[in-house]
Write a protein that holds these residues in place. Structure first.
Motif, PDB file in Angstrom:
ATOM      1  N   ALA A 191       0.834  -1.205   0.000  1.00  0.00           N
ATOM      2  CA  ALA A 191       0.000   0.000   0.000  1.00  0.00           C
ATOM      3  C   ALA A 191       0.870   1.256   0.000  1.00  0.00           C
ATOM      4  CB  ALA A 191      -0.924  -0.005   1.209  1.00  0.00           C
ATOM      5  N   ILE A 192       1.929   1.252   0.794  1.00  0.00           N
ATOM      6  CA  ILE A 192       2.843   2.401   0.819  1.00  0.00           C
ATOM      7  C   ILE A 192       3.500   2.577  -0.542  1.00  0.00           C
ATOM      8  CG2 ILE A 192       5.004   3.260   1.815  1.00  0.00           C
ATOM      9  CD1 ILE A 192       4.093   1.988   4.474  1.00  0.00           C
ATOM     10  N   TRP A 193       3.933   1.477  -1.142  1.00  0.00           N
ATOM     11  CA  TRP A 193       4.567   1.545  -2.467  1.00  0.00           C
ATOM     12  C   TRP A 193       3.586   2.095  -3.503  1.00  0.00           C
ATOM     13  CZ3 TRP A 193       9.033   1.969  -4.566  1.00  0.00           C
ATOM     14  CH2 TRP A 193       9.177   1.786  -5.938  1.00  0.00           C
ATOM     15  N   ASP A 194       2.325   1.659  -3.445  1.00  0.00           N
ATOM     16  CA  ASP A 194       1.318   2.160  -4.385  1.00  0.00           C
ATOM     17  C   ASP A 194       1.114   3.667  -4.238  1.00  0.00           C
ATOM     18  OD1 ASP A 194       0.933  -0.356  -5.455  1.00  0.00           O
ATOM     19  OD2 ASP A 194      -0.865  -0.788  -4.270  1.00  0.00           O
ATOM     20  N   VAL A 195       1.104   4.157  -3.012  1.00  0.00           N
ATOM     21  CA  VAL A 195       0.950   5.596  -2.785  1.00  0.00           C
ATOM     22  C   VAL A 195       2.136   6.359  -3.379  1.00  0.00           C
ATOM     23  CG1 VAL A 195       0.959   7.373  -0.984  1.00  0.00           C
ATOM     24  CG2 VAL A 195      -0.526   5.380  -0.765  1.00  0.00           C
ATOM     25  N   ILE A 196       3.347   5.859  -3.141  1.00  0.00           N
ATOM     26  CA  ILE A 196       4.545   6.522  -3.667  1.00  0.00           C
ATOM     27  C   ILE A 196       4.549   6.488  -5.194  1.00  0.00           C
ATOM     28  CG2 ILE A 196       7.066   6.372  -3.806  1.00  0.00           C
ATOM     29  CD1 ILE A 196       6.974   5.374  -0.873  1.00  0.00           C
ATOM     30  N   ALA A 197       4.232   5.336  -5.777  1.00  0.00           N
ATOM     31  CA  ALA A 197       4.215   5.218  -7.234  1.00  0.00           C
ATOM     32  C   ALA A 197       3.157   6.126  -7.851  1.00  0.00           C
ATOM     33  CB  ALA A 197       3.964   3.764  -7.635  1.00  0.00           C
ATOM     34  N   ASN A 198       1.990   6.199  -7.236  1.00  0.00           N
ATOM     35  CA  ASN A 198       0.936   7.078  -7.751  1.00  0.00           C
ATOM     36  C   ASN A 198       1.332   8.546  -7.638  1.00  0.00           C
ATOM     37  OD1 ASN A 198      -0.830   5.064  -8.550  1.00  0.00           O
ATOM     38  ND2 ASN A 198      -1.876   5.014  -6.579  1.00  0.00           N
ATOM     39  N   ALA A 199       2.034   8.903  -6.572  1.00  0.00           N
ATOM     40  CA  ALA A 199       2.476  10.286  -6.408  1.00  0.00           C
ATOM     41  C   ALA A 199       3.448  10.666  -7.527  1.00  0.00           C
ATOM     42  CB  ALA A 199       3.132  10.478  -5.047  1.00  0.00           C
ATOM     43  N   PHE A 200       4.421   9.801  -7.811  1.00  0.00           N
ATOM     44  CA  PHE A 200       5.367  10.092  -8.892  1.00  0.00           C
ATOM     45  C   PHE A 200       4.676  10.114 -10.244  1.00  0.00           C
ATOM     46  CE2 PHE A 200       8.740   8.982  -5.843  1.00  0.00           C
ATOM     47  CZ  PHE A 200       9.592  10.046  -6.073  1.00  0.00           C
ATOM     48  N   SER A 201       3.734   9.225 -10.444  1.00  0.00           N
ATOM     49  CA  SER A 201       2.989   9.194 -11.705  1.00  0.00           C
ATOM     50  C   SER A 201       2.185  10.479 -11.886  1.00  0.00           C
ATOM     51  CB  SER A 201       2.063   7.984 -11.734  1.00  0.00           C
ATOM     52  OG  SER A 201       1.258   7.998 -12.875  1.00  0.00           O
ATOM     53  N   SER A 202       1.526  10.908 -10.824  1.00  0.00           N
ATOM     54  CA  SER A 202       0.747  12.139 -10.893  1.00  0.00           C
ATOM     55  C   SER A 202       1.632  13.359 -11.122  1.00  0.00           C
ATOM     56  CB  SER A 202      -0.061  12.326  -9.613  1.00  0.00           C
ATOM     57  OG  SER A 202      -0.998  11.288  -9.477  1.00  0.00           O
ATOM     58  N   PHE A 203       2.789  13.369 -10.485  1.00  0.00           N
ATOM     59  CA  PHE A 203       3.733  14.464 -10.671  1.00  0.00           C
ATOM     60  C   PHE A 203       4.231  14.488 -12.112  1.00  0.00           C
ATOM     61  CE2 PHE A 203       8.035  16.363 -10.306  1.00  0.00           C
ATOM     62  CZ  PHE A 203       7.633  17.630  -9.861  1.00  0.00           C
ATOM     63  N   GLY A 204       4.533  13.329 -12.674  1.00  0.00           N
ATOM     64  CA  GLY A 204       4.946  13.248 -14.081  1.00  0.00           C
ATOM     65  C   GLY A 204       3.858  13.706 -15.014  1.00  0.00           C
ATOM     66  N   GLU A 205       2.634  13.324 -14.726  1.00  0.00           N
ATOM     67  CA  GLU A 205       1.496  13.767 -15.556  1.00  0.00           C
ATOM     68  C   GLU A 205       1.315  15.287 -15.453  1.00  0.00           C
ATOM     69  OE1 GLU A 205      -3.300  13.025 -15.750  1.00  0.00           O
ATOM     70  OE2 GLU A 205      -2.016  11.437 -14.937  1.00  0.00           O
ATOM     71  N   PHE A 206       1.492  15.825 -14.258  1.00  0.00           N
ATOM     72  CA  PHE A 206       1.405  17.274 -14.055  1.00  0.00           C
ATOM     73  C   PHE A 206       2.446  18.005 -14.891  1.00  0.00           C
ATOM     74  CE2 PHE A 206       3.119  20.905 -11.644  1.00  0.00           C
ATOM     75  CZ  PHE A 206       2.027  21.774 -11.732  1.00  0.00           C
ATOM     76  N   LEU A 207       3.685  17.524 -14.845  1.00  0.00           N
ATOM     77  CA  LEU A 207       4.747  18.165 -15.619  1.00  0.00           C
ATOM     78  C   LEU A 207       4.492  18.017 -17.118  1.00  0.00           C
ATOM     79  CD1 LEU A 207       7.940  17.195 -13.608  1.00  0.00           C
ATOM     80  CD2 LEU A 207       6.772  19.406 -13.682  1.00  0.00           C
ATOM     81  N   ALA A 208       3.977  16.878 -17.538  1.00  0.00           N
ATOM     82  CA  ALA A 208       3.657  16.695 -18.950  1.00  0.00           C
ATOM     83  C   ALA A 208       2.557  17.668 -19.400  1.00  0.00           C
ATOM     84  CB  ALA A 208       3.221  15.252 -19.208  1.00  0.00           C
ATOM     85  N   ASN A 209       1.584  17.892 -18.535  1.00  0.00           N
ATOM     86  CA  ASN A 209       0.508  18.818 -18.883  1.00  0.00           C
ATOM     87  C   ASN A 209       1.013  20.266 -18.901  1.00  0.00           C
ATOM     88  OD1 ASN A 209      -1.445  16.882 -19.232  1.00  0.00           O
ATOM     89  ND2 ASN A 209      -2.112  16.958 -17.104  1.00  0.00           N
ATOM     90  N   LEU A 210       2.000  20.563 -18.093  1.00  0.00           N
ATOM     91  CA  LEU A 210       2.573  21.922 -18.113  1.00  0.00           C
ATOM     92  C   LEU A 210       3.286  22.219 -19.425  1.00  0.00           C
ATOM     93  CD1 LEU A 210       4.140  22.520 -14.582  1.00  0.00           C
ATOM     94  CD2 LEU A 210       2.173  23.650 -15.579  1.00  0.00           C
ATOM     95  N   THR A 211       3.939  21.208 -19.982  1.00  0.00           N
ATOM     96  CA  THR A 211       4.730  21.416 -21.188  1.00  0.00           C
ATOM     97  C   THR A 211       3.874  21.379 -22.455  1.00  0.00           C
ATOM     98  OG1 THR A 211       5.307  19.079 -21.309  1.00  0.00           O
ATOM     99  CG2 THR A 211       6.835  20.544 -20.142  1.00  0.00           C
ATOM    100  N   SER A 212       2.680  20.839 -22.370  1.00  0.00           N
ATOM    101  CA  SER A 212       1.861  20.722 -23.590  1.00  0.00           C
ATOM    102  C   SER A 212       0.894  21.888 -23.724  1.00  0.00           C
ATOM    103  CB  SER A 212       1.095  19.427 -23.604  1.00  0.00           C
ATOM    104  OG  SER A 212       0.203  19.329 -22.516  1.00  0.00           O
TER     105      SER A 212
END
Length: 55
Positions: free
Chosen positions: A34-55
């Motif tokens: 569960a902790i790993w899933d939270v960390i992985a989702n946080a990084f995924s969301s952060f990556g998606e956020f940065l991708a949306n900033l650049t597009s």
């Protein structure tokens, strides 16, 4: 915090973690997953956020 108190606290946490893993390994594995899933989702969301900033 005094150095001895900090060392004692660290040892207590380590001993508790070992006890928790030994007495209930399945539950400990579920918590780690569960902790790993939270960390992985946080990084995924952060990556998606940065991708949306650049597009």
């Amino acid at each position: 915090m005094p150095a001895k108190a900090k060392t004692l606290l660290i040892w207590l946490v380590v001993i508790f973690l070992i006890y928790a893993i030994v007495t209930s390994p399945d539950r400990a594995a579920d918590i780690i997953k569960a902790i790993w899933d939270v960390i992985a989702n946080a990084f995924s969301s952060f990556g998606e956020f940065l991708a949306n900033l650049t597009s």
